[in-house]
Scaffold this motif. Structure first.
Motif, PDB file in Angstrom:
ATOM      1  N   VAL A 164       3.804   2.513   0.977  1.00 29.05           N
ATOM      2  CA  VAL A 164       3.949   1.461   1.989  1.00 29.05           C
ATOM      3  C   VAL A 164       3.207   0.199   1.558  1.00 29.05           C
ATOM      4  CG1 VAL A 164       3.537   0.811   4.392  1.00 29.05           C
ATOM      5  CG2 VAL A 164       4.275   3.146   3.825  1.00 29.05           C
ATOM      6  N   HIS A 165       1.973   0.346   1.056  1.00 35.21           N
ATOM      7  CA  HIS A 165       1.190  -0.807   0.617  1.00 35.21           C
ATOM      8  C   HIS A 165       1.396  -1.135  -0.861  1.00 35.21           C
ATOM      9  CE1 HIS A 165      -1.465  -2.077   4.009  1.00 35.21           C
ATOM     10  NE2 HIS A 165      -1.086  -0.907   4.484  1.00 35.21           N
ATOM     11  N   GLY A 166       2.034  -0.241  -1.612  1.00 33.20           N
ATOM     12  CA  GLY A 166       2.332  -0.514  -3.006  1.00 33.20           C
ATOM     13  C   GLY A 166       1.141  -0.417  -3.937  1.00 33.20           C
ATOM     14  N   TYR A 167       0.126   0.364  -3.577  1.00 30.80           N
ATOM     15  CA  TYR A 167      -1.045   0.505  -4.446  1.00 30.80           C
ATOM     16  C   TYR A 167      -0.725   1.419  -5.631  1.00 30.80           C
ATOM     17  CZ  TYR A 167      -4.038  -1.408  -0.709  1.00 30.80           C
ATOM     18  OH  TYR A 167      -4.622  -2.207   0.242  1.00 30.80           O
ATOM     19  N   SER A 168      -1.378   1.169  -6.748  1.00 30.12           N
ATOM     20  CA  SER A 168      -1.292   2.080  -7.888  1.00 30.12           C
ATOM     21  C   SER A 168      -2.044   3.359  -7.538  1.00 30.12           C
ATOM     22  CB  SER A 168      -1.918   1.440  -9.122  1.00 30.12           C
ATOM     23  OG  SER A 168      -3.331   1.306  -8.936  1.00 30.12           O
ATOM     24  N   PRO A 169      -1.814   4.478  -8.316  1.00 31.91           N
ATOM     25  CA  PRO A 169      -2.577   5.707  -8.034  1.00 31.91           C
ATOM     26  C   PRO A 169      -4.089   5.487  -8.048  1.00 31.91           C
ATOM     27  CG  PRO A 169      -0.752   6.187  -9.504  1.00 31.91           C
ATOM     28  CD  PRO A 169      -0.776   4.695  -9.336  1.00 31.91           C
ATOM     29  N   LEU A 170      -4.570   4.665  -8.990  1.00 32.46           N
ATOM     30  CA  LEU A 170      -6.010   4.414  -9.056  1.00 32.46           C
ATOM     31  C   LEU A 170      -6.493   3.645  -7.833  1.00 32.46           C
ATOM     32  CD1 LEU A 170      -8.731   4.403 -10.433  1.00 32.46           C
ATOM     33  CD2 LEU A 170      -8.008   2.406 -11.761  1.00 32.46           C
ATOM     34  N   LYS A 171      -5.759   2.607  -7.463  1.00 37.19           N
ATOM     35  CA  LYS A 171      -6.168   1.805  -6.310  1.00 37.19           C
ATOM     36  C   LYS A 171      -6.091   2.623  -5.024  1.00 37.19           C
ATOM     37  CE  LYS A 171      -5.524  -2.766  -4.235  1.00 37.19           C
ATOM     38  NZ  LYS A 171      -4.710  -4.019  -4.243  1.00 37.19           N
ATOM     39  N   THR A 226       2.650  -1.130   9.107  1.00 40.32           N
ATOM     40  CA  THR A 226       2.975  -1.304   7.686  1.00 40.32           C
ATOM     41  C   THR A 226       2.209  -2.458   7.063  1.00 40.32           C
ATOM     42  OG1 THR A 226       4.869  -2.689   8.283  1.00 40.32           O
ATOM     43  CG2 THR A 226       5.290  -0.329   7.946  1.00 40.32           C
ATOM     44  N   GLY A 227       1.736  -3.382   7.890  1.00 39.13           N
ATOM     45  CA  GLY A 227       1.037  -4.552   7.352  1.00 39.13           C
ATOM     46  C   GLY A 227      -0.433  -4.625   7.706  1.00 39.13           C
ATOM     47  N   THR A 228      -1.019  -3.537   8.190  1.00 45.12           N
ATOM     48  CA  THR A 228      -2.433  -3.539   8.568  1.00 45.12           C
ATOM     49  C   THR A 228      -3.307  -3.841   7.358  1.00 45.12           C
ATOM     50  OG1 THR A 228      -2.061  -1.917  10.321  1.00 45.12           O
ATOM     51  CG2 THR A 228      -4.315  -2.147   9.526  1.00 45.12           C
ATOM     52  N   PRO A 229      -4.239  -4.791   7.468  1.00 45.87           N
ATOM     53  CA  PRO A 229      -5.120  -5.106   6.336  1.00 45.87           C
ATOM     54  C   PRO A 229      -5.956  -3.891   5.930  1.00 45.87           C
ATOM     55  CG  PRO A 229      -5.263  -6.796   8.025  1.00 45.87           C
ATOM     56  CD  PRO A 229      -4.480  -5.669   8.620  1.00 45.87           C
ATOM     57  N   TYR A 230      -6.272  -3.823   4.649  1.00 44.52           N
ATOM     58  CA  TYR A 230      -6.999  -2.667   4.131  1.00 44.52           C
ATOM     59  C   TYR A 230      -8.362  -2.514   4.792  1.00 44.52           C
ATOM     60  CZ  TYR A 230      -9.834   0.276   1.183  1.00 44.52           C
ATOM     61  OH  TYR A 230     -10.686   1.243   0.747  1.00 44.52           O
ATOM     62  N   LEU A 231      -9.056  -3.593   5.102  1.00 46.30           N
ATOM     63  CA  LEU A 231     -10.384  -3.487   5.699  1.00 46.30           C
ATOM     64  C   LEU A 231     -10.352  -2.736   7.030  1.00 46.30           C
ATOM     65  CD1 LEU A 231     -11.986  -6.976   4.942  1.00 46.30           C
ATOM     66  CD2 LEU A 231     -12.492  -4.759   3.870  1.00 46.30           C
ATOM     67  N   VAL A 232      -9.285  -2.928   7.792  1.00 46.40           N
ATOM     68  CA  VAL A 232      -9.151  -2.211   9.058  1.00 46.40           C
ATOM     69  C   VAL A 232      -8.945  -0.721   8.797  1.00 46.40           C
ATOM     70  CG1 VAL A 232      -7.750  -1.964  11.151  1.00 46.40           C
ATOM     71  CG2 VAL A 232      -8.222  -4.247  10.213  1.00 46.40           C
ATOM     72  N   GLY A 251     -20.461  16.159  18.070  1.00 46.13           N
ATOM     73  CA  GLY A 251     -20.415  14.713  17.838  1.00 46.13           C
ATOM     74  C   GLY A 251     -19.633  14.370  16.587  1.00 46.13           C
ATOM     75  N   GLY A 252     -19.795  15.167  15.524  1.00 43.52           N
ATOM     76  CA  GLY A 252     -19.051  14.924  14.302  1.00 43.52           C
ATOM     77  C   GLY A 252     -17.549  15.070  14.506  1.00 43.52           C
ATOM     78  N   LEU A 253     -17.143  16.105  15.226  1.00 42.66           N
ATOM     79  CA  LEU A 253     -15.716  16.309  15.497  1.00 42.66           C
ATOM     80  C   LEU A 253     -15.160  15.200  16.387  1.00 42.66           C
ATOM     81  CD1 LEU A 253     -15.828  20.163  15.965  1.00 42.66           C
ATOM     82  CD2 LEU A 253     -14.362  18.973  14.320  1.00 42.66           C
ATOM     83  N   ALA A 254     -15.944  14.761  17.368  1.00 42.54           N
ATOM     84  CA  ALA A 254     -15.501  13.658  18.218  1.00 42.54           C
ATOM     85  C   ALA A 254     -15.361  12.367  17.411  1.00 42.54           C
ATOM     86  CB  ALA A 254     -16.490  13.465  19.371  1.00 42.54           C
ATOM     87  N   LEU A 255     -16.297  12.144  16.480  1.00 41.80           N
ATOM     88  CA  LEU A 255     -16.220  10.959  15.628  1.00 41.80           C
ATOM     89  C   LEU A 255     -14.993  11.021  14.712  1.00 41.80           C
ATOM     90  CD1 LEU A 255     -18.042   8.481  15.410  1.00 41.80           C
ATOM     91  CD2 LEU A 255     -19.243   9.588  13.528  1.00 41.80           C
ATOM     92  N   MET A 256     -14.727  12.191  14.162  1.00 42.79           N
ATOM     93  CA  MET A 256     -13.506  12.361  13.368  1.00 42.79           C
ATOM     94  C   MET A 256     -12.273  12.046  14.199  1.00 42.79           C
ATOM     95  SD  MET A 256     -13.742  15.707  10.860  1.00 42.79           S
ATOM     96  CE  MET A 256     -12.194  15.301  10.047  1.00 42.79           C
ATOM     97  N   SER A 257     -12.249  12.551  15.426  1.00 42.75           N
ATOM     98  CA  SER A 257     -11.098  12.305  16.302  1.00 42.75           C
ATOM     99  C   SER A 257     -10.914  10.817  16.561  1.00 42.75           C
ATOM    100  CB  SER A 257     -11.289  13.064  17.622  1.00 42.75           C
ATOM    101  OG  SER A 257     -10.180  12.889  18.465  1.00 42.75           O
ATOM    102  N   LEU A 258     -12.029  10.099  16.767  1.00 39.95           N
ATOM    103  CA  LEU A 258     -11.955   8.663  16.996  1.00 39.95           C
ATOM    104  C   LEU A 258     -11.388   7.945  15.774  1.00 39.95           C
ATOM    105  CD1 LEU A 258     -12.651   6.209  18.786  1.00 39.95           C
ATOM    106  CD2 LEU A 258     -14.928   6.214  17.748  1.00 39.95           C
ATOM    107  N   GLY A 259     -11.877   8.297  14.589  1.00 40.14           N
ATOM    108  CA  GLY A 259     -11.373   7.667  13.379  1.00 40.14           C
ATOM    109  C   GLY A 259      -9.909   7.976  13.138  1.00 40.14           C
ATOM    110  N   LEU A 260      -9.493   9.222  13.389  1.00 42.26           N
ATOM    111  CA  LEU A 260      -8.093   9.605  13.218  1.00 42.26           C
ATOM    112  C   LEU A 260      -7.196   8.862  14.203  1.00 42.26           C
ATOM    113  CD1 LEU A 260      -8.752  13.397  12.711  1.00 42.26           C
ATOM    114  CD2 LEU A 260      -7.523  11.943  11.078  1.00 42.26           C
ATOM    115  N   ALA A 261      -7.690   8.668  15.409  1.00 44.25           N
ATOM    116  CA  ALA A 261      -6.928   7.872  16.381  1.00 44.25           C
ATOM    117  C   ALA A 261      -6.760   6.439  15.880  1.00 44.25           C
ATOM    118  CB  ALA A 261      -7.634   7.890  17.739  1.00 44.25           C
ATOM    119  N   GLY A 262      -7.808   5.911  15.208  1.00 41.27           N
ATOM    120  CA  GLY A 262      -7.698   4.582  14.627  1.00 41.27           C
ATOM    121  C   GLY A 262      -6.645   4.519  13.531  1.00 41.27           C
ATOM    122  N   VAL A 263      -6.615   5.538  12.676  1.00 35.55           N
ATOM    123  CA  VAL A 263      -5.585   5.595  11.634  1.00 35.55           C
ATOM    124  C   VAL A 263      -4.195   5.668  12.262  1.00 35.55           C
ATOM    125  CG1 VAL A 263      -4.705   6.936   9.670  1.00 35.55           C
ATOM    126  CG2 VAL A 263      -7.170   6.666   9.982  1.00 35.55           C
TER     127      VAL A 263
END
Length: 530
Positions: free
Chosen positions: A300-307, A358-364, A341-353
């Motif tokens: 989707v973002h067109g990165y090389s395998p290394l990138k 298709t055009g979300t900046p990499y920093l986000v 807390g770790g599992l809840a934090l994982m859930s929060l990050g996964l919800a963010g993902v």
């Protein structure tokens, strides 16, 4: 105190920290191989040549043998001694890698990947059980925290190393690289680990060995092949039934035999079983996420395998930071709250993902992945410590084996479930957005990009736009599943662990297995129950 046999039970072995460096080096070698091959699959398809089915088996042969042999390898490792098990496993792994680099056909490579999985099965559980043997209760949580950080980093380093190698070398480099890595690890094991004689037992539990290996092999195979064969196909249902029968027979045999390979009664310990389930949940989410995330970055973002591999660095750094300090966090907050807390934090990050476009900046994207990594780092060490602390010290090989089994089963199940959901969702969304799309393009995003390369510019643009959007939407479905299961895990941790998450379970919480190897996971007042 020149050997593990004279280790001070409170202070640990004098060479314990040097030994930990050798253990972590060994662990990195085998965990890198779990993910490094993925970047080489396109090159393998061209060079050997290999079909899609061949590529799946090249990948899965390692996982299948590794998972199937973990319990057996842990039991045999306890007999021969952990130092010898580590050295032997690393040697088999290195030989398999070197010969695999020269393979001339897909069949040869599949067989050699199985050999590598066999070697790795002796390495993984031996590293954790050695930590239990060499470290006293005060320092053991910190050692397990560093061990856990190493395991997670190895998983993420794999794609980066694979991408870097393939920028300059052929596919065989992903196997050749294991040889010098193993040489370093093997040297460290032989020089830094103290002599660790095995525990001579009676007769080898051959029925238990055969039942556990065949049962786990059937279970892993049905999970891995289910998406291709169909979960409700005759073969899948028959294999799932066989796995249930074989593993039930294994449990029944181990409970009856006088010299069991694994003491099945350990599963009656609430802390042990719950920690294992939560480790499986964690690796379900991790492997499910990485399966779609690398495709998203590359296609989707067109990165090389290394990138694309480097794209996981924020995850790795955040995970390493929280894993390395998780022992202090658990001492302050308690195991119960740290894992939840770790599992809840994982859930929060996964919800963010799950909200990226298709055009979300990499920093986000990087920020969301860092949250996932930070959550995972909080979970692994306390959960691993809970498994080993709830058993007697002499059961360390059992704890190490089962710890590794649940991680592997969680990971392969995550890939299978998330892969199935994403595949079906991608097909539905692409057909809805672009009726009449070429048949190969609806199979997967890689096929869509290959089809587009042979179309006129305007038609190719329409197909790529629709396919990228369909995959991103499908990825949302997969990551929401991961977010939901980790959130459920957080609730389970809060409700299931005792409020003190005691390292040594109370008499009503564990069968009579002997004196537990106390890890001292929490320092909150004893006796409080959740």
């Amino acid at each position: 105190m020149g050997s593990a046999g004279t280790t001070d039970p409170d202070q640990g072995h004098p060479r314990r920290w040097a030994a930990l460096a050798a253990l972590c080096t060994s662990l990195v070698v085998v965990t890198i191989d779990n993910t490094v091959l993925n970047t080489a699959l396109p090159a393998l398809a061209t060079a050997l040549p290999a079909s899609t089915a061949d590529l799946q088996w090249i990948n899965n042969a390692y996982t299948l043998v590794f998972a199937a042999m973990l319990i057996t390898a842990g039991s045999l490792g306890a007999r021969m001694g952990q130092r010898l098990a580590l050295a032997g496993g690393l040697t088999v792994f290195a030989v398999g890698s070197a010969v695999a680099a020269t393979a001339g056909s897909p069949g040869q490579l599949i067989g050699l990947r199985a050999v590598m999985g066999l070697g790795a099965a002796f390495v993984m559980p031996a590293t954790l059980s050695t930590i239990v043997t060499l470290f006293g209760p005060r320092e053991r949580p910190k050692a397990i925290a560093l061990w856990s950080a190493t395991a997670g980093l190895g998983i993420v380093i794999g794609p980066i190393a694979g991408g870097l190698l393939l920028e300059h070398f052929s596919w065989s480099s992903v196997f050749w690289i294991n040889v010098p890595l193993v040489a370093v690890a093997l040297g460290a094991v032989l020089v830094l680990l103290p002599p660790m004689p095995g525990r001579p037992g009676g007769r080898l539990d051959l029925p238990g060995l055969l039942l556990s290996a065949s049962g786990l092999a059937a279970l892993v195979d049905v999970i891995v092949q289910g998406p291709e064969r169909g979960w409700l196909s005759t073969w899948s249902l028959a294999e799932a039934g066989a796995a249930v029968v074989l593993l039930a027979a294994f449990a029944g045999w181990e409970l009856r035999t006088a010299e069991p390979m694994v003491d099945i009664r350990v599963f009656a310990i609430r802390t042990f079983s719950l920690a294992g389930v939560l480790l499986a949940v964690t690796f379900f989410a991790l492997f499910g996420l990485l399966f779609v995330f690398t495709q998203y970055l590359q296609l989707v973002h067109g990165y090389s395998p290394l990138k694309a591999g480097l794209g996981a660095v924020p995850f790795a750094l955040a995970m390493a930071a929280t894993a390395a300090t998780s022992a202090r966090t658990a001492a302050r907050l308690g195991t119960r709250h740290t894992i939840a807390g770790g599992l809840a934090l994982m859930s929060l990050g996964l919800a963010g993902v799950s909200l990226v476009s298709t055009g979300t900046p990499y920093l986000v994207i990087a920020a969301a992945m860092a949250v996932v990594g930070a959550g995972m780092g909080l979970i692994m060490a306390p959960a691993s410590a809970a498994t080993v602390s709830s058993l007697p010290r002499e059961k360390a090989p059992t704890a190490g084996s089962i710890n590794s089994v649940v991680r592997e089963l969680g990971g392969v199940l995550g890939i299978a479930v998330v892969g199935t959901v994403v595949s079906a969702s991608y097909r539905d969304h692409l057909e809805a957005a672009l009726p009449g799309a070429p048949a190969p393009a609806t199979d997967d995003l890689t096929s869509a990009h290959l089809v587009a390369a042979h179309l006129p510019a305007e038609a190719a643009g329409r197909l790529l736009s629709a396919a990228d959007q369909a995959f991103t939407t499908a990825m949302h479905s997969g990551t929401w599943i991961c977010a939901a299961i980790t959130l459920a895990g957080a609730v389970t941790a809060l409700l299931g662990f005792a409020r003190t998450a005691p390292a040594a379970p109370s008499a009503d919480d564990r069968p009579d297995l002997g004196q537990p190897a106390v890890v001292g996971a929490d320092r909150t007042p004893a006796g409080a129950r959740g």
